[in-house]
Design an enzyme around this catalytic site. Sequence first.
Site, PDB file in Angstrom:
ATOM      1  N   ASP A   4      41.690  42.685  33.754  1.00  0.00           N
ATOM      2  CA  ASP A   4      40.513  42.514  34.626  1.00  0.00           C
ATOM      3  C   ASP A   4      39.316  41.979  33.847  1.00  0.00           C
ATOM      4  O   ASP A   4      38.628  41.053  34.283  1.00  0.00           O
ATOM      5  CB  ASP A   4      40.134  43.853  35.274  1.00  0.00           C
ATOM      6  CG  ASP A   4      41.284  44.461  36.043  1.00  0.00           C
ATOM      7  OD1 ASP A   4      42.306  43.769  36.238  1.00  0.00           O
ATOM      8  OD2 ASP A   4      41.180  45.631  36.450  1.00  0.00           O
ATOM      9  N   SER A  45      34.601  47.157  38.808  1.00  0.00           N
ATOM     10  CA  SER A  45      34.111  47.819  37.590  1.00  0.00           C
ATOM     11  C   SER A  45      34.196  46.881  36.388  1.00  0.00           C
ATOM     12  O   SER A  45      33.273  46.838  35.572  1.00  0.00           O
ATOM     13  CB  SER A  45      34.829  49.141  37.331  1.00  0.00           C
ATOM     14  OG  SER A  45      36.203  48.952  37.205  1.00  0.00           O
TER      15      SER A  45
HETATM   16  C1  GLA Z   1      43.983  47.746  37.246  1.00  0.00           C
HETATM   17  C2  GLA Z   1      43.776  47.754  35.741  1.00  0.00           C
HETATM   18  C3  GLA Z   1      44.438  46.539  35.080  1.00  0.00           C
HETATM   19  C4  GLA Z   1      45.867  46.384  35.527  1.00  0.00           C
HETATM   20  C5  GLA Z   1      45.989  46.475  37.040  1.00  0.00           C
HETATM   21  C6  GLA Z   1      47.418  46.457  37.508  1.00  0.00           C
HETATM   22  O1  GLA Z   1      43.301  46.673  37.829  1.00  0.00           O
HETATM   23  O2  GLA Z   1      42.408  47.762  35.429  1.00  0.00           O
HETATM   24  O3  GLA Z   1      44.337  46.645  33.677  1.00  0.00           O
HETATM   25  O4  GLA Z   1      46.699  47.330  34.886  1.00  0.00           O
HETATM   26  O5  GLA Z   1      45.368  47.644  37.545  1.00  0.00           O
HETATM   27  O6  GLA Z   1      48.030  45.262  37.190  1.00  0.00           O
END
Ligand code: GLA
Length: 385
Positions: free
Chosen positions: A172, A128
């Site tokens: 991310d 995403s």
């Molecule tokens: C998901 C969220 C991130 C982070 C990870 C865990 O990927 O989008 O922001 O919190 O989980 O590290």
Amino acid sequence: MNIDKIRSAFAKHFDGATGAVYASPGRINLIGEHTDYNGGFVFPGAIDKAMAAEIKPNGTNTIHAYALDLEADNYAAFGLEEADVPKQQWARYIFGVCREIIKRGGEIGGFDTVFSGDVPLGAGMSSSAALESTFAFALNDIFSLGIDKFELAKIGQATEHNYCGVKCGIMDQFASIFGKAGSLILLDCRSLEYKYFPFNPEGYKLVLLNTAVKHELADGEYNKRRASCERAAAAIRVNHPEVEFLRDATAEMLEEVKAGIGEEDYLRAKYVIEEVQRVMDVCQALEKGDYETVGERMYGTHHGMSKLYEVSCEELDFLNDVARKCGVTGSRVMGGGFGGCTINLVKEEKYNDFIEEAFTAFKSKFGREPLLYDVVISDGARKLD
Ligand code: GLA
């Protein structure tokens, strides 16, 4: 990633027209899970799997979008006003990016688009964020908005918060936008200061094993973890006003409030405080080329995510146990958890035996094989020729 497929679908749906093509990748994370929204450090890198979109302004205020990888309900048309929110979940990622750009004063119009990608969905590799980053980066370029890369990452994050129901951190989207081939990114999620760390552990391989248990962060468990952390930080702050995030707290501070916060919040906060330290340990170990310590901390993260943060699952724990038994240097659940992949740091000479054992053992236990991805650390968001 099949760009020709995108190009021919675009021409087919939009009267032979041609747009510009952009791509933005998924990510791995060496260590530092659930630390980002606690103001802590993360250690991600972009990978050679991405989302890509062909885009062309259409001179109207409507977006026409085709999701090439979906078999049903793969076309959406929507406007740019808040009330125009599309019913398809996938289209909300694009709509949210447009809205967040507009909220920041960016002037954009409607466009036609077709997108596709090879980041596995729900595998903890940030499909995403890759989609959000593709559109944030592309629209910034196409409409000459002049938004900097930090803000592009924040636009993706705000899209998750405001249009997709996940109160995620910045890791991310940051990795997807800022990724650099051959380097991991050590990111301070409070200040957004970052440093590229060339990562080429000689004699080792990084490999992901996907349990194919689809994780769904939007079902509320992710947001619950975040709320626990915020409550614990608030309790600590009463006597330690300098604690803005759990990142600033120590194990001793947490013990002081243990009796006053629920057991669950205590366990969540304990995990985060330990994880922040593990990222620091890994940085130091990497500077010395000490991969044994890196690996031990990865196992530490898995244990914490499984027993304290409770975001693992049977399949992930199983793969982690197999890795230990096979003498894999480091292994852990990667990303938000609740399913998806383990990331494994394995000595080259142990690689084949490990993969064979993981496939055989997983199949005899769960009746199917895990999926394997070798990791290639790659560049972030970009325009393709
Ligand atoms: C998901 C969220 C991130 C982070 C990870 C865990 O990927 O989008 O922001 O919190 O989980 O590290």
